[in-house]
Design a protein around this motif. Sequence first.
Motif, PDB file in Angstrom:
ATOM      1  N   ARG A  17      -2.747  -1.779   0.127  1.00  0.00           N
ATOM      2  CA  ARG A  17      -1.874  -1.009  -0.750  1.00  0.00           C
ATOM      3  C   ARG A  17      -2.523  -0.746  -2.105  1.00  0.00           C
ATOM      4  O   ARG A  17      -2.336   0.321  -2.688  1.00  0.00           O
ATOM      5  CB  ARG A  17      -0.543  -1.732  -0.949  1.00  0.00           C
ATOM      6  N   THR A  18      -3.280  -1.716  -2.607  1.00  0.00           N
ATOM      7  CA  THR A  18      -3.964  -1.542  -3.882  1.00  0.00           C
ATOM      8  C   THR A  18      -4.958  -0.390  -3.795  1.00  0.00           C
ATOM      9  O   THR A  18      -5.034   0.446  -4.703  1.00  0.00           O
ATOM     10  CB  THR A  18      -4.691  -2.844  -4.283  1.00  0.00           C
ATOM     11  N   LEU A  19      -5.707  -0.326  -2.695  1.00  0.00           N
ATOM     12  CA  LEU A  19      -6.649   0.772  -2.504  1.00  0.00           C
ATOM     13  C   LEU A  19      -5.930   2.114  -2.426  1.00  0.00           C
ATOM     14  O   LEU A  19      -6.347   3.095  -3.047  1.00  0.00           O
ATOM     15  CB  LEU A  19      -7.463   0.559  -1.219  1.00  0.00           C
ATOM     16  N   ARG A  20      -4.849   2.155  -1.661  1.00  0.00           N
ATOM     17  CA  ARG A  20      -4.103   3.403  -1.512  1.00  0.00           C
ATOM     18  C   ARG A  20      -3.515   3.837  -2.839  1.00  0.00           C
ATOM     19  O   ARG A  20      -3.581   5.019  -3.206  1.00  0.00           O
ATOM     20  CB  ARG A  20      -2.988   3.236  -0.479  1.00  0.00           C
ATOM     21  N   ASN A  21      -2.928   2.894  -3.582  1.00  0.00           N
ATOM     22  CA  ASN A  21      -2.329   3.216  -4.875  1.00  0.00           C
ATOM     23  C   ASN A  21      -3.374   3.724  -5.859  1.00  0.00           C
ATOM     24  O   ASN A  21      -3.119   4.659  -6.611  1.00  0.00           O
ATOM     25  CB  ASN A  21      -1.600   2.003  -5.461  1.00  0.00           C
ATOM     26  N   ALA A  22      -4.557   3.098  -5.853  1.00  0.00           N
ATOM     27  CA  ALA A  22      -5.623   3.524  -6.756  1.00  0.00           C
ATOM     28  C   ALA A  22      -6.048   4.946  -6.438  1.00  0.00           C
ATOM     29  O   ALA A  22      -6.284   5.764  -7.342  1.00  0.00           O
ATOM     30  CB  ALA A  22      -6.805   2.573  -6.658  1.00  0.00           C
ATOM     31  N   SER A  23      -6.151   5.259  -5.157  1.00  0.00           N
ATOM     32  CA  SER A  23      -6.547   6.600  -4.745  1.00  0.00           C
ATOM     33  C   SER A  23      -5.507   7.633  -5.168  1.00  0.00           C
ATOM     34  O   SER A  23      -5.848   8.694  -5.706  1.00  0.00           O
ATOM     35  CB  SER A  23      -6.731   6.635  -3.230  1.00  0.00           C
ATOM     36  N   LEU A  24      -4.241   7.329  -4.943  1.00  0.00           N
ATOM     37  CA  LEU A  24      -3.175   8.264  -5.306  1.00  0.00           C
ATOM     38  C   LEU A  24      -3.089   8.451  -6.825  1.00  0.00           C
ATOM     39  O   LEU A  24      -2.860   9.561  -7.317  1.00  0.00           O
ATOM     40  CB  LEU A  24      -1.837   7.783  -4.751  1.00  0.00           C
ATOM     41  N   LYS A  25      -3.284   7.362  -7.564  1.00  0.00           N
ATOM     42  CA  LYS A  25      -3.220   7.441  -9.021  1.00  0.00           C
ATOM     43  C   LYS A  25      -4.377   8.278  -9.566  1.00  0.00           C
ATOM     44  O   LYS A  25      -4.223   9.057 -10.502  1.00  0.00           O
ATOM     45  CB  LYS A  25      -3.249   6.036  -9.614  1.00  0.00           C
ATOM     46  N   SER A  26      -5.544   8.133  -8.942  1.00  0.00           N
ATOM     47  CA  SER A  26      -6.706   8.915  -9.348  1.00  0.00           C
ATOM     48  C   SER A  26      -6.470  10.399  -9.087  1.00  0.00           C
ATOM     49  O   SER A  26      -6.784  11.254  -9.925  1.00  0.00           O
ATOM     50  CB  SER A  26      -7.935   8.433  -8.588  1.00  0.00           C
ATOM     51  N   ALA A  27      -5.905  10.715  -7.929  1.00  0.00           N
ATOM     52  CA  ALA A  27      -5.604  12.109  -7.600  1.00  0.00           C
ATOM     53  C   ALA A  27      -4.572  12.681  -8.573  1.00  0.00           C
ATOM     54  O   ALA A  27      -4.663  13.859  -8.976  1.00  0.00           O
ATOM     55  CB  ALA A  27      -5.095  12.210  -6.170  1.00  0.00           C
TER      56      ALA A  27
END
Length: 92
Positions: A17-27
């Motif tokens: 989830r941390t990886l997914r959240n980081a990716s979405l936040k970056s986008a």
Amino acid sequence: MPNIKSAEKRVRTSARRTLRNASLKSALRTTIKKFERALAQSDLEQAQITLRIATRALDKAATKGIIHRNAANRKKSRLTRRFNAVSRAQQA
């Protein structure tokens, strides 16, 4: 390190989830920067399109819990105010 099996699973899921959240936040940050770039170039048509995209991205991020709902609303409000100020200045 966790000793209990369920705790091990929580570590794995939280890492995913941390990886997914980081990716979405970056986008999300990228969409906001695209809007700011269009606004800086005084391209109102492109700015309006990217503002709509950024607003939708902020709403999605708030829905998924990436950012707080009030933070999303605050950012949308500030972006919209900046767009309106630039568009009014160009009309005058």
